[in-house]
Motif scaffolding. Structure first.
Motif, mmCIF file in Angstrom:
data_model
loop_
_atom_site.group_PDB
_atom_site.id
_atom_site.type_symbol
_atom_site.label_atom_id
_atom_site.label_comp_id
_atom_site.label_asym_id
_atom_site.label_seq_id
_atom_site.Cartn_x
_atom_site.Cartn_y
_atom_site.Cartn_z
ATOM 1 N N GLU A 1 -2.257 -20.100 8.255
ATOM 2 C CA GLU A 1 -0.952 -19.827 7.634
ATOM 3 C C GLU A 1 -1.014 -18.549 6.791
ATOM 4 N N GLU A 2 -2.117 -18.375 6.105
ATOM 5 C CA GLU A 2 -2.249 -17.177 5.266
ATOM 6 C C GLU A 2 -2.321 -15.910 6.123
ATOM 7 N N VAL A 3 -3.036 -16.006 7.235
ATOM 8 C CA VAL A 3 -3.125 -14.858 8.143
ATOM 9 C C VAL A 3 -1.727 -14.500 8.655
ATOM 10 N N VAL A 4 -0.976 -15.508 9.065
ATOM 11 C CA VAL A 4 0.380 -15.276 9.578
ATOM 12 C C VAL A 4 1.260 -14.684 8.476
ATOM 13 N N SER A 5 1.076 -15.155 7.264
ATOM 14 C CA SER A 5 1.880 -14.657 6.145
ATOM 15 C C SER A 5 1.646 -13.155 5.932
ATOM 16 N N ILE A 6 0.392 -12.749 5.941
ATOM 17 C CA ILE A 6 0.085 -11.316 5.774
ATOM 18 C C ILE A 6 0.638 -10.524 6.952
ATOM 19 N N GLU A 7 0.472 -11.066 8.148
ATOM 20 C CA GLU A 7 1.006 -10.385 9.331
ATOM 21 C C GLU A 7 2.526 -10.204 9.210
#
Ligand code: HEC
Ligand code: HEC
Length: 331
Positions: free
Chosen positions: A306-312
């Motif tokens: 989820e954090e990776v997607v958020s930064i993306e």
């Protein structure tokens, strides 16, 4: 905030420009749009001072002209396709006679503002950069300045165009480089992120704000900062955890200083969602994998999916509008 600037301050011009006071220690707690300290780490795209229109027009023709290559088959646009965000979408480029290069081709958009050019920063400015691929035996392979000059002087349309752009001056490689650089300075890609920084606080969604805040909180912003969200300093890749591919030692090749082993220019993240594959060796296809690897190797942090997607999600606000995508008529 994790302190990560351990690889800073290499000798030989690897200076970090003054980006104003760093934010105080501790996590950035407030929403991004309410935290002026965070936003001060970034800048909207500047308007660049542009050269004379004749010089830009000449540079554009040269940029697209395959006659500037030994095999008459490659132009700058072959590897930095302007209708494709200024890249070739390959891990590493294919040059003269199908020769595989060693590094990933970065975009030419927004490069005028870089601290230096190339992954290892070996060219100081666009003028210095532009002549190198033309001569490089594994890129355009013209090999020497004289063959470039002979080719151009043999094309009446170019003789006229050089005359208009640089009246009374020689048709030589340095003017070729100047014209191409003049053209490249037009290649800027303003995006929604700029509108946001210029004060339009509706330009980002809540999810995009959240990604920005995470990017800042975990420390990505320490290196990817300023107008281009990068391209303002050199840093080691693998600061916390050793980088898997050690074949290319980066800036060490240029300076021969041990401190510069595995040091690369921090890439700009403008248009990053559209300019994969990633890293100097083009080894990573997915932006999400690239983000997770950065967290692990540069910051010693494991991000959740989820954090990776958020930064993306935030990074996609850096997707800009391209210009000059169509080839001009050549003389
Ligand atoms: C065969 C493919 C190829 C061709 C042709 C080519 N380039 Fe490149 N270009 C690359 C690669 C690969 C790199 C990265 C090399 C490195 O960092 O050592 C690069 C780097 C650059 C950079 C630096 C970008 C950055 O972020 O530092 C600029 C600017 C650039 N090229 C412009 C040009 C221009 C202008 C031409 C035509 C005169 C040209 N290139 C021709 C493959 C190519
Ligand atoms: C210590 C400095 C530093 C930190 C912190 C850092 N980066 Fe990087 N980043 C780099 C360097 C250097 C590279 C180039 C590495 C290479 O190509 O080998 C890079 C490359 C990237 C790339 C690939 C860009 C491209 O065009 O190939 C992405 C995406 C990226 N970083 C995102 C992030 C994110 C997201 C974070 C936070 C999780 C982060 N970075 C933290 C220095 C840093």
């Amino acid at each position: 905030m994790v302190s990560v600037l351990v690889a800073c301050g290499n000798a030989e011009g690897s200076a970090v420009p003054d980006l104003g006071p760093a934010p105080p220690p501790g996590p950035v707690a407030m929403a991004a749009d309410e935290n002026p300290r965070l936003l001060r780490r970034f800048r909207p795209l500047r308007r660049l001072e542009l050269a004379d229109g004749e010089q830009i027009a000449l540079g554009k023709m040269l940029y697209f002209d395959t006659r500037l290559s030994g095999g008459r088959d490659l132009s700058c646009n072959s590897c930095h396709a302007l209708d494709h965000l200024g890249i070739d979408s390959r891990a590493v480029s294919i040059g003269h006679n199908g020769r595989l290069g060693k590094r990933n081709a970065p975009t030419v958009y927004n490069t005028a503002q870089h601290i230096a050019l190339f992954w290892d920063g070996r060219a100081a400015d666009l003028e210095q950069q532009a002549s190198s691929p033309i001569l490089d035996p594994s890129e355009m392979a013209m090999l020497d300045a004289r063959s470039v000059e002979r080719t151009l002087r043999g094309i009446p349309g170019y003789v006229a165009a050089f005359g208009r752009a640089y009246p009374g001056e020689a048709i030589d490689l340095s003017h070729v480089a100047r014209a191409i650089a003049a053209f490249e300075r037009t290649l800027v890609t303003p995006s929604r992120w700029d509108r946001y920084l210029e004060g339009d606080h509706t330009a980002l969604t809540k999810a995009e704000h959240a990604g920005l805040k995470l990017f800042a909180d975990i420390g990505c912003v320490q290196c990817h900062t300023g107008e281009l969200v990068g391209a303002s300093m050199f840093q080691k890749v693998g600061v916390v955890e050793r980088w898997p591919n050690q074949a290319d030692q980066g800036r060490y090749v240029v300076t021969k200083l041990d401190a510069d082993r595995m040091v690369f220019k921090v890439p700009s993240l403008r248009n990053v969602a559209l300019t994969g594959p990633y890293f100097h060796d083009g080894s990573v296809k997915s932006l999400r994998t690239a983000i997770a690897m950065m967290a692990k190797h540069q910051l010693g942090t494991e991000l959740t999916d989820e954090e990776v997607v958020s930064i993306e999600t935030w990074l996609k606000t850096l997707d800009g509008t391209t210009v000059n995508v169509t080839a001009p008529a050549l003389p």
